[in-house]
Design a protein around this motif. Structure first.
Motif, mmCIF file in Angstrom:
data_model
loop_
_atom_site.group_PDB
_atom_site.id
_atom_site.type_symbol
_atom_site.label_atom_id
_atom_site.label_comp_id
_atom_site.label_asym_id
_atom_site.label_seq_id
_atom_site.Cartn_x
_atom_site.Cartn_y
_atom_site.Cartn_z
ATOM 1 N N UNK A 225 0.848 -1.191 0.000
ATOM 2 C CA UNK A 225 0.000 0.000 0.000
ATOM 3 C C UNK A 225 0.888 1.247 0.000
ATOM 4 N N UNK A 226 0.774 2.071 -1.042
ATOM 5 C CA UNK A 226 1.596 3.266 -1.184
ATOM 6 C C UNK A 226 0.704 4.498 -1.194
ATOM 7 N N UNK A 227 1.057 5.494 -0.393
ATOM 8 C CA UNK A 227 0.370 6.775 -0.378
ATOM 9 C C UNK A 227 1.344 7.876 -0.797
ATOM 10 N N UNK A 228 0.793 8.988 -1.281
ATOM 11 C CA UNK A 228 1.618 10.107 -1.712
ATOM 12 C C UNK A 228 1.289 11.378 -0.931
ATOM 13 N N UNK A 229 2.317 12.189 -0.716
ATOM 14 C CA UNK A 229 2.170 13.499 -0.083
ATOM 15 C C UNK A 229 2.803 14.526 -1.016
ATOM 16 N N UNK A 230 2.081 15.584 -1.388
ATOM 17 C CA UNK A 230 2.674 16.590 -2.278
ATOM 18 C C UNK A 230 3.807 17.343 -1.598
ATOM 19 N N UNK A 231 4.897 17.524 -2.325
ATOM 20 C CA UNK A 231 6.042 18.283 -1.829
ATOM 21 C C UNK A 231 6.515 19.238 -2.923
ATOM 22 N N UNK A 232 7.205 20.277 -2.508
ATOM 23 C CA UNK A 232 7.901 21.144 -3.463
ATOM 24 C C UNK A 232 9.385 20.812 -3.382
ATOM 25 N N UNK A 233 9.909 20.332 -4.482
ATOM 26 C CA UNK A 233 11.324 19.997 -4.574
ATOM 27 C C UNK A 233 12.100 21.274 -4.882
ATOM 28 N N UNK A 234 13.114 21.558 -4.084
ATOM 29 C CA UNK A 234 13.911 22.774 -4.264
ATOM 30 C C UNK A 234 15.319 22.388 -4.686
ATOM 31 N N UNK A 235 15.784 22.923 -5.802
ATOM 32 C CA UNK A 235 17.124 22.611 -6.281
ATOM 33 C C UNK A 235 18.156 23.065 -5.250
ATOM 34 N N UNK A 236 19.236 22.309 -5.164
ATOM 35 C CA UNK A 236 20.255 22.598 -4.151
ATOM 36 C C UNK A 236 20.785 24.029 -4.261
ATOM 37 N N UNK A 237 21.069 24.609 -3.092
ATOM 38 C CA UNK A 237 21.649 25.954 -3.031
ATOM 39 C C UNK A 237 23.168 25.873 -2.974
ATOM 40 N N UNK A 238 23.677 24.937 -2.155
ATOM 41 C CA UNK A 238 25.119 24.765 -2.005
ATOM 42 C C UNK A 238 25.564 23.457 -2.634
ATOM 43 N N UNK A 239 26.767 23.460 -3.217
ATOM 44 C CA UNK A 239 27.286 22.249 -3.826
ATOM 45 C C UNK A 239 26.821 22.122 -5.267
ATOM 46 N N UNK A 240 27.207 21.019 -5.887
ATOM 47 C CA UNK A 240 26.869 20.798 -7.286
ATOM 48 C C UNK A 240 26.016 19.554 -7.432
ATOM 49 N N UNK A 241 25.118 19.560 -8.409
ATOM 50 C CA UNK A 241 24.253 18.414 -8.665
ATOM 51 C C UNK A 241 25.070 17.222 -9.121
ATOM 52 N N UNK A 242 24.648 16.035 -8.697
ATOM 53 C CA UNK A 242 25.345 14.812 -9.074
ATOM 54 C C UNK A 242 24.631 14.101 -10.216
ATOM 55 N N UNK A 243 23.651 14.770 -10.819
ATOM 56 C CA UNK A 243 22.913 14.198 -11.936
ATOM 57 C C UNK A 243 23.532 14.670 -13.245
ATOM 58 N N UNK A 244 23.880 13.730 -14.100
ATOM 59 C CA UNK A 244 24.489 14.081 -15.377
ATOM 60 C C UNK A 244 23.973 13.196 -16.486
ATOM 61 N N UNK A 245 24.623 13.309 -17.665
ATOM 62 C CA UNK A 245 24.191 12.537 -18.815
ATOM 63 C C UNK A 245 24.265 11.038 -18.596
ATOM 64 N N UNK A 246 25.284 10.573 -17.882
ATOM 65 C CA UNK A 246 25.427 9.138 -17.647
ATOM 66 C C UNK A 246 24.271 8.588 -16.821
ATOM 67 N N UNK A 247 23.764 9.408 -15.872
ATOM 68 C CA UNK A 247 22.630 8.966 -15.059
ATOM 69 C C UNK A 247 21.361 8.839 -15.903
ATOM 70 N N UNK A 248 21.194 9.737 -16.892
ATOM 71 C CA UNK A 248 20.034 9.660 -17.766
ATOM 72 C C UNK A 248 20.082 8.389 -18.604
#
Length: 262
Positions: A225-248
């Protein structure tokens, strides 16, 4: 007249019973919050502060799984242990980056709660939503509560148009092919019953960002049983994203794998 044998209670025992009877439902549970980190020195103290702020009346522990961050993340966590206590902040470090899925498995080994929360350390997952996750689970007895960006009340802040289209497209593609019954497959802000997480995670083979999608797909196939809660995702302020082309690319490979094996 004397009380019947077996019904006599000391004043201390009575106080304990009264406290237990007046506790909220969340007071009967312990929550283990697993936070994987890599180069999050600038964020980890704030995320810990916010967790404590929003879970004042909840029994919880924070398990930081750091993958050998060279920026001094572990030193900051050790300072937080002195401040909050080593029983509340657990540092369970690894020598190097070994993948997000294995980080959760590693943290799960040290979790003492009957519920487990997984969340990012980069402030994209705000701890203010944790009470809503807990409330939703208590109301519905859900096996999993997951944060979603793609229902009313949810959203994304700080992404450019291309990043939004990529994320939305990835979810639409997964919805079309896999029919998981969940609106946000790539999110990683979730609350699990510990026994459910142990069961689902043992059947997953993916690493990295595909791991989150596989977890939900496996859970739905198992009938949880899975339930969902709405959230607002906020892009990181400090540091660099670890998502790149290889992850896609890995995401697309993972999508095909799940289509063929689930």
């Amino acid at each position: 007249m004397s009380e019947p044998i077996g019904e006599v209670k000391t004043t201390k025992e009575a106080r304990v019973i009264d406290r237990n009877e007046t506790k909220g439902e969340e007071g009967k549970h312990k929550y283990s919050i697993i936070v994987p980190t890599y180069n999050e020195r600038l964020n980890i103290a704030l995320i810990v502060y916010l967790i404590f702020k929003h879970l004042r009346d909840v029994d919880f522990e924070i398990i930081v799984v750091d993958d050998g961050s060279p920026d001094g993340t572990q030193e900051i966590v050790k300072q937080l242990q002195h401040l909050y206590g080593e029983d509340r902040i657990l540092l369970r470090a690894r020598a190097k980056k070994l993948g997000l899925g294995t980080a959760y498995i590693h943290g799960l080994k040290h979790a003492t709660g009957d519920f487990v929360v997984i969340m990012d350390a980069d402030l994209s997952h705000h701890p203010k939503y944790l009470p809503s996750f807990i409330k939703k689970q208590l109301e519905t007895n859900a096996s999993i509560v997951t944060g979603t960006r793609y229902v009313k009340g949810g959203g994304v802040h700080g992404w450019n148009l291309m990043r939004k289209l990529t994320s939305r497209g990835a979810n639409v593609l997964a919805q079309t092919l896999l029919w998981p019954g969940v609106s946000d497959l790539t999110g990683s802000f979730r609350l699990y019953k510990k026994s459910v997480l142990e069961d689902v995670i043992s059947s997953c083979v993916s690493k990295g960002y595909v791991f989150q999608m596989e977890m939900i797909v496996r859970a739905t196939r198992k009938g949880y049983h899975i339930e969902e809660v709405p959230i607002t995702f906020v892009d990181r302020v400090f540091g660099t994203s670890k998502l790149g082309g290889s992850e896609i690319v890995e995401y697309l490979k993972g999508l095909v794998y799940l289509l063929l094996t689930t």
